[in-house]
Design a protein around this motif. Structure first.
Motif, PDB file in Angstrom:
ATOM      1  N   SER A 142       0.833  -1.207   0.000  1.00  0.00           N
ATOM      2  CA  SER A 142       0.000   0.000   0.000  1.00  0.00           C
ATOM      3  C   SER A 142       0.868   1.258   0.000  1.00  0.00           C
ATOM      4  CB  SER A 142      -0.932  -0.016   1.212  1.00  0.00           C
ATOM      5  OG  SER A 142      -1.756   1.119   1.199  1.00  0.00           O
ATOM      6  N   LEU A 143       1.884   1.293   0.859  1.00  0.00           N
ATOM      7  CA  LEU A 143       2.798   2.438   0.923  1.00  0.00           C
ATOM      8  C   LEU A 143       3.545   2.611  -0.395  1.00  0.00           C
ATOM      9  CD1 LEU A 143       4.430   4.646   2.504  1.00  0.00           C
ATOM     10  CD2 LEU A 143       6.006   2.780   3.102  1.00  0.00           C
ATOM     11  N   VAL A 144       4.080   1.526  -0.916  1.00  0.00           N
ATOM     12  CA  VAL A 144       4.832   1.566  -2.172  1.00  0.00           C
ATOM     13  C   VAL A 144       3.926   2.041  -3.307  1.00  0.00           C
ATOM     14  CG1 VAL A 144       6.025   0.135  -3.891  1.00  0.00           C
ATOM     15  CG2 VAL A 144       6.532  -0.147  -1.459  1.00  0.00           C
ATOM     16  N   SER A 145       2.733   1.505  -3.371  1.00  0.00           N
ATOM     17  CA  SER A 145       1.781   1.890  -4.411  1.00  0.00           C
ATOM     18  C   SER A 145       1.491   3.384  -4.355  1.00  0.00           C
ATOM     19  CB  SER A 145       0.484   1.093  -4.245  1.00  0.00           C
ATOM     20  OG  SER A 145      -0.496   1.541  -5.134  1.00  0.00           O
ATOM     21  N   LYS A 146       1.191   3.878  -3.178  1.00  0.00           N
ATOM     22  CA  LYS A 146       0.858   5.305  -3.025  1.00  0.00           C
ATOM     23  C   LYS A 146       2.009   6.198  -3.472  1.00  0.00           C
ATOM     24  CE  LYS A 146      -0.513   8.742   0.302  1.00  0.00           C
ATOM     25  NZ  LYS A 146      -0.514   9.175   1.666  1.00  0.00           N
ATOM     26  N   ARG A 147       3.211   5.881  -3.035  1.00  0.00           N
ATOM     27  CA  ARG A 147       4.360   6.727  -3.374  1.00  0.00           C
ATOM     28  C   ARG A 147       4.724   6.642  -4.853  1.00  0.00           C
ATOM     29  NH1 ARG A 147       6.333  11.008  -3.971  1.00  0.00           N
ATOM     30  NH2 ARG A 147       8.571  11.272  -3.819  1.00  0.00           N
ATOM     31  N   LEU A 148       4.643   5.454  -5.428  1.00  0.00           N
ATOM     32  CA  LEU A 148       4.956   5.339  -6.850  1.00  0.00           C
ATOM     33  C   LEU A 148       3.926   6.060  -7.706  1.00  0.00           C
ATOM     34  CD1 LEU A 148       6.293   1.671  -7.124  1.00  0.00           C
ATOM     35  CD2 LEU A 148       7.593   3.794  -6.870  1.00  0.00           C
ATOM     36  N   ILE A 149       2.673   6.023  -7.297  1.00  0.00           N
ATOM     37  CA  ILE A 149       1.637   6.796  -8.004  1.00  0.00           C
ATOM     38  C   ILE A 149       1.997   8.275  -7.974  1.00  0.00           C
ATOM     39  CG2 ILE A 149      -0.770   7.596  -7.904  1.00  0.00           C
ATOM     40  CD1 ILE A 149      -1.471   4.737  -6.892  1.00  0.00           C
ATOM     41  N   GLU A 150       2.398   8.764  -6.809  1.00  0.00           N
ATOM     42  CA  GLU A 150       2.784  10.178  -6.684  1.00  0.00           C
ATOM     43  C   GLU A 150       3.953  10.507  -7.605  1.00  0.00           C
ATOM     44  OE1 GLU A 150       3.595  10.736  -2.538  1.00  0.00           O
ATOM     45  OE2 GLU A 150       1.470  10.613  -1.988  1.00  0.00           O
ATOM     46  N   LEU A 151       4.971   9.655  -7.623  1.00  0.00           N
ATOM     47  CA  LEU A 151       6.126   9.887  -8.498  1.00  0.00           C
ATOM     48  C   LEU A 151       5.714   9.961  -9.971  1.00  0.00           C
ATOM     49  CD1 LEU A 151       8.905   7.517  -7.086  1.00  0.00           C
ATOM     50  CD2 LEU A 151       9.008   9.995  -7.233  1.00  0.00           C
TER      51      LEU A 151
ATOM     52  N   LEU B 207      -4.246  -1.321  -7.496  1.00  0.00           N
ATOM     53  CA  LEU B 207      -2.863  -0.865  -7.569  1.00  0.00           C
ATOM     54  C   LEU B 207      -2.039  -1.216  -6.339  1.00  0.00           C
ATOM     55  CD1 LEU B 207      -3.136   2.583  -9.355  1.00  0.00           C
ATOM     56  CD2 LEU B 207      -2.281   0.426 -10.266  1.00  0.00           C
ATOM     57  N   ASP B 208      -2.674  -1.734  -5.297  1.00  0.00           N
ATOM     58  CA  ASP B 208      -1.903  -2.084  -4.114  1.00  0.00           C
ATOM     59  C   ASP B 208      -1.771  -3.598  -3.927  1.00  0.00           C
ATOM     60  OD1 ASP B 208      -4.499  -2.549  -3.360  1.00  0.00           O
ATOM     61  OD2 ASP B 208      -4.411  -1.366  -1.526  1.00  0.00           O
ATOM     62  N   ASN B 209      -1.973  -4.338  -5.029  1.00  0.00           N
ATOM     63  CA  ASN B 209      -1.703  -5.779  -4.993  1.00  0.00           C
ATOM     64  C   ASN B 209      -0.434  -6.048  -5.816  1.00  0.00           C
ATOM     65  OD1 ASN B 209      -2.410  -5.955  -7.738  1.00  0.00           O
ATOM     66  ND2 ASN B 209      -4.489  -6.611  -7.300  1.00  0.00           N
ATOM     67  N   ALA B 210      -0.044  -7.300  -5.936  1.00  0.00           N
ATOM     68  CA  ALA B 210       1.215  -7.641  -6.616  1.00  0.00           C
ATOM     69  C   ALA B 210       1.261  -7.142  -8.057  1.00  0.00           C
ATOM     70  CB  ALA B 210       1.446  -9.151  -6.571  1.00  0.00           C
TER      71      ALA B 210
END
Length: 94
Positions: free
Chosen positions: A16-25, A52-55
């Motif tokens: 979830s954290l990775v997904s959120k930050r990569l979306i922002e980038l 977007l927050d799954n594998a």
């Protein structure tokens, strides 16, 4: 693509954290010309289905982030303590 190779190195609890930050980038970049249309369409499809927050979602976001902002993507993983991903990620996206 190489995102699958490093995906298993990201704990599921951080998706979830990775997904959120990569979306922002991806959304903040001005380097969108390097993002393949098919990949952008895949991300939009997954986003519409809240996937977007799954594998699969994290894999696609990782690919896109490495296309448009590789250095910022690598720095993000360093910041969250996943330094071991940096070298394999660089190698996967040469």
């Amino acid at each position: 693509m190489g995102a699958k190779k490093v995906l298993h190195m990201i704990p599921v609890s951080l998706y979830s954290l990775v997904s959120k930050r990569l979306i922002e980038l991806i959304l903040e970049t001005k380097k969108t010309e390097s993002l393949p249309t098919s990949l952008a369409k895949s991300i939009l499809y997954l986003w519409q289905r809240d996937q977007l927050d799954n594998a699969v979602g994290v894999e696609k976001l990782l690919e896109a982030a490495m296309f448009v902002e590789p250095e910022k993507t690598l720095e993000f993983f360093r910041e969250i303590g996943l330094q071991e991903i940096v070298v394999p990620l660089k190698e996967a996206f040469r």
